[in-house]
Motif scaffolding. Structure first.
Motif, PDB file in Angstrom:
ATOM      1  N   GLY A   9     -51.643  35.053  34.064  1.00  0.00           N
ATOM      2  CA  GLY A   9     -51.559  35.690  32.872  1.00  0.00           C
ATOM      3  C   GLY A   9     -52.544  37.011  32.972  1.00  0.00           C
ATOM      4  O   GLY A   9     -52.166  37.956  31.948  1.00  0.00           O
ATOM      5  N   SER A  10     -53.399  37.215  33.575  1.00  0.00           N
ATOM      6  CA  SER A  10     -54.204  38.348  33.525  1.00  0.00           C
ATOM      7  C   SER A  10     -54.806  38.341  35.011  1.00  0.00           C
ATOM      8  O   SER A  10     -55.156  37.349  35.851  1.00  0.00           O
ATOM      9  CB  SER A  10     -55.392  38.235  32.562  1.00  0.00           C
ATOM     10  N   SER A  12     -57.889  38.975  35.462  1.00  0.00           N
ATOM     11  CA  SER A  12     -59.282  38.245  35.456  1.00  0.00           C
ATOM     12  C   SER A  12     -59.237  36.662  35.866  1.00  0.00           C
ATOM     13  O   SER A  12     -60.241  36.066  36.089  1.00  0.00           O
ATOM     14  CB  SER A  12     -59.734  38.254  34.001  1.00  0.00           C
ATOM     15  N   ASP A  13     -57.979  36.338  36.151  1.00  0.00           N
ATOM     16  CA  ASP A  13     -57.548  34.870  36.552  1.00  0.00           C
ATOM     17  C   ASP A  13     -57.659  34.881  38.059  1.00  0.00           C
ATOM     18  O   ASP A  13     -57.516  33.639  38.625  1.00  0.00           O
ATOM     19  CB  ASP A  13     -56.367  34.285  36.045  1.00  0.00           C
ATOM     20  N   ARG A  40     -48.447  39.148  26.734  1.00  0.00           N
ATOM     21  CA  ARG A  40     -48.365  40.706  26.530  1.00  0.00           C
ATOM     22  C   ARG A  40     -47.148  41.195  27.228  1.00  0.00           C
ATOM     23  O   ARG A  40     -46.889  42.381  27.141  1.00  0.00           O
ATOM     24  CB  ARG A  40     -49.724  41.278  27.589  1.00  0.00           C
ATOM     25  N   ALA A  63     -51.140  30.208  36.093  1.00  0.00           N
ATOM     26  CA  ALA A  63     -52.393  29.961  35.914  1.00  0.00           C
ATOM     27  C   ALA A  63     -52.669  30.956  34.754  1.00  0.00           C
ATOM     28  O   ALA A  63     -52.357  32.400  34.608  1.00  0.00           O
ATOM     29  CB  ALA A  63     -53.274  30.694  36.962  1.00  0.00           C
ATOM     30  N   ALA A  64     -53.471  30.313  33.539  1.00  0.00           N
ATOM     31  CA  ALA A  64     -53.796  31.343  32.462  1.00  0.00           C
ATOM     32  C   ALA A  64     -54.936  30.633  31.768  1.00  0.00           C
ATOM     33  O   ALA A  64     -54.934  29.440  31.789  1.00  0.00           O
ATOM     34  CB  ALA A  64     -52.485  31.474  31.571  1.00  0.00           C
ATOM     35  N   GLY A  65     -55.500  31.352  30.803  1.00  0.00           N
ATOM     36  CA  GLY A  65     -56.328  30.780  30.110  1.00  0.00           C
ATOM     37  C   GLY A  65     -56.407  31.072  28.544  1.00  0.00           C
ATOM     38  O   GLY A  65     -55.185  31.538  28.117  1.00  0.00           O
ATOM     39  N   MET A  66     -57.192  30.654  27.754  1.00  0.00           N
ATOM     40  CA  MET A  66     -57.376  30.745  26.482  1.00  0.00           C
ATOM     41  C   MET A  66     -55.731  30.107  25.890  1.00  0.00           C
ATOM     42  O   MET A  66     -55.707  29.009  25.996  1.00  0.00           O
ATOM     43  CB  MET A  66     -57.355  32.089  25.956  1.00  0.00           C
ATOM     44  N   SER A  89     -61.830  30.486  30.569  1.00  0.00           N
ATOM     45  CA  SER A  89     -62.073  31.555  30.370  1.00  0.00           C
ATOM     46  C   SER A  89     -62.401  32.199  28.955  1.00  0.00           C
ATOM     47  O   SER A  89     -62.587  33.320  28.459  1.00  0.00           O
ATOM     48  CB  SER A  89     -60.787  32.603  30.884  1.00  0.00           C
TER      49      SER A  89
END
Ligand code: RP5
Length: 162
Positions: A9-10, A12-13, A40, A63-66, A89
């Motif tokens: 997703g970002s 940052s992952d 996004r 893979a994603a957070g939040m 995250s």
């Protein structure tokens, strides 16, 4: 051999995704890595999922957070197996992503691994491909045997201390 897609997703992952890419490399499984977000860049995420089967993929890791809707959004647009990695995250220690990823409605499954479980996501995809690939199945058997031997070495070392 079919390819594995890894979508995060970002960027940052990436530290979590790297656990998956390392495992796929160790098993000589071809893969692609992309950043598409359910929120996004929803159009790009959907288009990737819609064309994944015809583009030679056998399974997709998301893979994603939040509020981690990526795996579910991908799964909604393909019948390839989708493996979700909930990423830690935020202030909620990954519980937010775990529940967002695992609690899918009937009809649109996501196989969800542990929070930050990048290596297991790759192994699950490898096991999916190995259903029709004896060479890959043998590699997975060898890895299991090697992992077990390492544990038995630790057992011998620990038990010798007491
Ligand atoms: C999610 O939000 C991403 O998967 C990431 O885990 C989290 C934070 O994203 P960034 O703000 O770091 O881009 O969509």
């Amino acid at each position: 051999m079919k390819k594995i897609a890894i979508i995060m997703g970002s960027d940052s992952d990436l530290p979590i995704v790297t656990k998956a890419t390392d495992m796929l490399k160790s098993l000589d499984i071809p893969f692609e890595v992309h950043v598409y977000s359910a929120h996004r860049t929803p159009v790009e995420a959907r288009e990737f999922a819609l064309s994944a089967r015809e583009n030679g993929f056998g399974a997709i890791i998301a893979a994603a957070g939040m509020a981690a809707h990526l795996a579910g959004a991908i799964a909604a647009n393909t019948t390839l197996p989708v493996v979700g990695i909930p990423c830690k995250s935020s202030n909620l220690d990954g519980m937010d992503a775990l529940l967002s990823t695992v609690q899918m409605p009937t009809g649109i499954p996501v196989a969800t691994v542990a929070i930050n479980g990048g290596a297991n996501a790759a192994l699950l995809c490898a096991q999916i491909l190995a259903v029709e690939d004896k060479e890959l199945a043998a590699k997975l058997d060898a890895k299991r045997a090697s992992d077990a031997a390492k544990v038995l070495e630790k057992d011998a070392a620990i038990s010798a201390q007491f």
